[in-house]
Enzyme design. Structure first.
Site, PDB file in Angstrom:
ATOM      1  N   LYS A  33       0.813  -1.218   0.000  1.00  0.00           N
ATOM      2  CA  LYS A  33       0.000   0.000   0.000  1.00  0.00           C
ATOM      3  C   LYS A  33       0.848   1.270   0.000  1.00  0.00           C
ATOM      4  CE  LYS A  33      -1.112   1.539   3.896  1.00  0.00           C
ATOM      5  NZ  LYS A  33      -1.605   1.860   5.240  1.00  0.00           N
ATOM      6  N   THR A  34       1.803   1.358   0.926  1.00  0.00           N
ATOM      7  CA  THR A  34       2.614   2.573   1.059  1.00  0.00           C
ATOM      8  C   THR A  34       3.430   2.834  -0.209  1.00  0.00           C
ATOM      9  OG1 THR A  34       2.746   2.192   3.440  1.00  0.00           O
ATOM     10  CG2 THR A  34       4.302   3.766   2.515  1.00  0.00           C
ATOM     11  N   ASP A 221      -4.756   8.112   3.748  1.00  0.00           N
ATOM     12  CA  ASP A 221      -4.295   6.772   4.118  1.00  0.00           C
ATOM     13  C   ASP A 221      -5.207   6.200   5.212  1.00  0.00           C
ATOM     14  OD1 ASP A 221      -2.650   4.540   4.193  1.00  0.00           O
ATOM     15  OD2 ASP A 221      -1.272   5.420   5.645  1.00  0.00           O
ATOM     16  N   GLU A 222      -5.291   4.881   5.301  1.00  0.00           N
ATOM     17  CA  GLU A 222      -6.082   4.183   6.342  1.00  0.00           C
ATOM     18  C   GLU A 222      -7.504   4.746   6.428  1.00  0.00           C
ATOM     19  OE1 GLU A 222      -4.952   1.566   7.560  1.00  0.00           O
ATOM     20  OE2 GLU A 222      -2.810   1.671   7.987  1.00  0.00           O
ATOM     21  N   GLN A 252      -9.983  -4.564   7.487  1.00  0.00           N
ATOM     22  CA  GLN A 252      -9.137  -4.282   8.660  1.00  0.00           C
ATOM     23  C   GLN A 252      -9.669  -3.098   9.472  1.00  0.00           C
ATOM     24  OE1 GLN A 252      -4.726  -4.969   8.333  1.00  0.00           O
ATOM     25  NE2 GLN A 252      -5.133  -4.867   6.142  1.00  0.00           N
ATOM     26  N   ARG A 594      -1.055 -11.151  10.252  1.00  0.00           N
ATOM     27  CA  ARG A 594       0.236 -10.673  10.786  1.00  0.00           C
ATOM     28  C   ARG A 594       1.327 -11.730  10.566  1.00  0.00           C
ATOM     29  NH1 ARG A 594      -0.654  -6.298   9.872  1.00  0.00           N
ATOM     30  NH2 ARG A 594      -2.543  -7.183   9.010  1.00  0.00           N
TER      31      ARG A 594
END
Length: 689
Positions: A33-34, A221-222, A252, A594
């Site tokens: 994503k980043t 973002d997010e 998420q 994770r």
């Protein structure tokens, strides 16, 4: 620039090279994503020729903003001046207010106060309500854009237990004093940075247009973590255009309890017409078996836009499911498995253990200590170092030894007894002059002593008598119950914003104590307390430590080898009034994703909890993920609970007074300004998280 674009996969390239119009990037866990959004920012500036000053990228943390800025600058090292605004929502609010707070008739030399400053101000109003609770309620009011007048009006109409006690009226009055204090001292708190920014843009259309024209390309973002206020602010920033790109993962979204609205991401395509949707589904973190379980689990959620994670790592070891008789066996099993990993050469920082409820860490910590495995608690406090547990230990120490001045100082005003610093200093002087303990000094206060008010004398007398009564009890089971009935420690902590967690920790400690008494006929309280001290002192010797943490604290992290404990109905997922099964499932999805290489999911057949051993059923999530056989549990999502503030498009803001189930939906009784109506839950949204 072409080189950087070519480094992206096909869907990442689609996202990075999109220019005009709204875009929703559904970025799955571990999908780069980043990298995608920083490349897009660099593409707009370095390839398309957009003025950096016309871009605005908003994040939730300074760490994320700094990382994106560093990456974008690296991509643009040959492109002149690079000055895009890339910051958190609150930093944007601060910069905006420095220029435009005069629109509210205020000077721009305001001072921002942090959470501690806020609590100090609230504490000075001497309200009987705990300061943390006041801080939380006022924050909720502000984020719901409720003015002091709105809060007072709403409070006067409150019903139910809190309404009868005048709780909301007391909060509203403190809110009034607090706002007056901030205004008279030209102070701005954390919430004001967004609240005041929105108010200015909402009442100044020309300014909203000017700011919107300045920031023609907006990225967020997010986005799944945004609340209602942040959404409204973004709509104002898009007054003159819809060049907004939001990045997030509806699967998420795990912060509904603190105000995040998953509807913001689910409804984005309806709020912004002709939205381009790009799904980043290639996962660069986990093996195929891990992602298969994650995909199968999350597919049971109805409130999602849908995507399927595909592993770029390929096959790996199958997920293991541990079944244990109880929590001690579970902890021992996991500790031995970790010891084996460490012996095989795996580095400690590559291993982590997650749990849904903080109270589960107690047995886990004991299992790790027995195997001499060093661990660190991430984003939390070790069980025996938590304030509520240390308080109970101090009370128990005073039961065995009333002359323990250290313990007296810790709990003499917890729960609150109106005993300030000055009163304690007077008591300490009496003890010092007479060379006696603080407990003895309490008993030596003369009725006619004018150094203490009548109220303080009564409080000290009750405190001393309570301890004396406890010390005379021979039955330790009775002592535990009496400790709670006399001092109400659990009740005090339950009233705080994070009260349910703290109460669960206290229940866990009481359960541990009762279990020790039951198992050991020659149990000695003093010896038990000394053992606890020795255990705590032995912790944290090695620098090489595994990590243990709640699932919430793990978001954004990744580990080669992962263990998740407590997968039982009632623990994970949490079930009951106010719980949301879809958010619980998203939390389990976050936990599973994770893991990079190996994953163990563990459940116990029973746990000693809230004073008794309880038989448990394994979590529905294990069968939903295709890992065990079992009947699936179907349960309707319930996002609302009694006491929630909600918003209706016709009736405005009201408070939920009752929740009942009707077929597959929920019916809410809502008090709208004294007028109670029964409305189906799908017709309202939360006003306060």
């Amino acid at each position: 620039m072409d080189k950087f674009i070519n480094d992206l996969n096909q869907t990442q390239q689609q996202a990075a090279t999109h220019i005009d119009g709204p875009m929703l990037i559904l970025a799955g866990a571990g999908s780069g994503k980043t990298k995608t959004i920083t490349t897009r920012l660099a593409y707009l500036i370095g390839e398309v020729g957009i003025d950096p000053a016309n871009t605005l990228t908003l994040t939730f943390t300074n760490k994320a903003a700094n990382e994106m800025r560093t990456r974008a600058i690296k991509l643009l090292n040959n492109v002149g001046n690079f000055t895009p605004l890339l910051c958190t929502f609150h930093k944007f609010g601060l910069l905006f207010l420095k220029f435009y707070i005069d629109k509210l008739g205020r000077k721009n030399n305001f001072i921002i106060i942090d959470t501690d400053d806020k609590k100090r101000i609230l504490k000075s109003f001497e309200s009987p309500i705990p300061t943390s609770t006041l801080s939380n309620e006022i924050s909720n009011y502000k984020n719901s854009l409720l003015s002091v007048d709105d809060a007072i009006k709403l409070a006067s109409l409150e019903t139910g237990e809190k309404g009868k006690d005048g709780f909301y009226q007391k909060v509203a009055q403190v809110y009034k004093k607090y706002e007056e204090y901030l205004l008279s001292n030209n102070l701005v708190d954390f919430d004001d940075l967004l609240v005041l920014t929105y108010k200015i843009l909402n009442t100044n259309h020309d300014l909203a247009q000017e700011i919107s024209n300045r920031y023609k390309y907006i990225m967020v973002d997010e986005y799944q973590d945004t609340n209602d206020l942040q959404y409204k602010l973004l709509k104002k920033l898009c007054t003159t255009h819809e060049n907004i790109c939001v990045v997030g993962d509806d699967d998420q979204s795990i912060y509904g309890w603190r105000g995040a609205k998953i509807e913001n991401i689910l409804n984005f395509k309806d709020e912004f017409k002709n939205t381009k949707i790009v799904r980043l589904e290639h996962n660069y973190r986990s093996t195929t078996p891990i992602l298969k379980a994650a995909n199968e689990l999350i597919d049971h959620n109805k409130g999602r836009l849908g995507k399927n994670l595909i592993s770029t790592k390929g096959d790996g070891s199958e997920i293991q499911v541990y079944e244990s008789i109880d929590e001690s066996t579970e902890s021992a099993k996991i500790a031995k498995a970790i010891k084996k990993l460490l012996a095989s050469g795996v580095k400690a920082p590559e291993i982590a253990i997650l749990y849904r409820i903080n109270a589960l860490s107690r047995s886990l910590e004991e299992g790790l200590n027995k195997e001499a495995i060093s661990y660190k608690m991430v984003g939390g406090v070790k069980f025996y170092e938590r304030a509520e547990i240390k308080d109970i230990i101090s009370y128990l120490r005073l039961v065995t030894n009333q002359n323990d001045d250290f313990s007296v100082r810790r709990v003499i005003n917890r729960p609150k007894r109106g005993l300030g610093k000055v009163s304690l200093e007077k008591l300490e002087k009496i003890a010092f002059d007479a060379k006696i303990s603080l407990f003895e000094a309490m008993q030596n206060i003369d009725e006619n002593d004018e150094a203490f008010s009548k109220k303080i004398k009564t409080s000290l007398n009750d405190f001393a008598n309570g301890l004396k009564e406890l010390s005379e009890l021979e039955n330790l089971y009775e002592l535990i119950d009496k400790l709670e009935s006399i001092f109400a420690i659990r009740k005090y902590y339950e009233s705080l914003p994070d009260g349910s967690d703290r109460a669960a920790n206290i229940d866990e400690f009481y359960a541990l104590l009762k279990d020790n008494i039951k198992q050991n006929p020659s149990f000695e309280l003093e010896e038990f307390l000394n053992e606890l001290t020795l255990t705590s002192e032995a912790d944290g010797i090695s620098d090489e430590m595994i990590s243990i943490m709640s699932v919430h604290a793990s978001k954004g992290l990744e580990f080669e080898h992962l263990f998740v404990i407590g997968l039982e109905e009632g623990f994970f997922p949490l079930i009951g009034d106010g719980s949301d099964i879809e958010e619980e499932r998203r939390l389990a999805y976050v936990a599973i994703t994770r893991a990079k290489k190996s994953l163990v999911l563990s459940h116990a057949m029973s746990r000693f909890y809230k004073g008794q051993r309880t038989k448990l059923n394994k979590s529905r999530f294990l069968s939903e993920a295709g890992l065990v056989q079992g009947s699936l549990v179907i349960e309707q999502s319930n996002e609302f609970k009694k006491g929630d503030l909600v918003k209706h498009k016709i009736f405005g803001i009201g408070r939920v007074t009752a929740v009942s189930k009707v077929k597959k939906e929920f019916k809410l009784s809502i008090n709208f300004g004294g007028n109670t109506k029964e409305i189906m839950s799908s017709f309202v949204t939360k006003a306060v998280g």
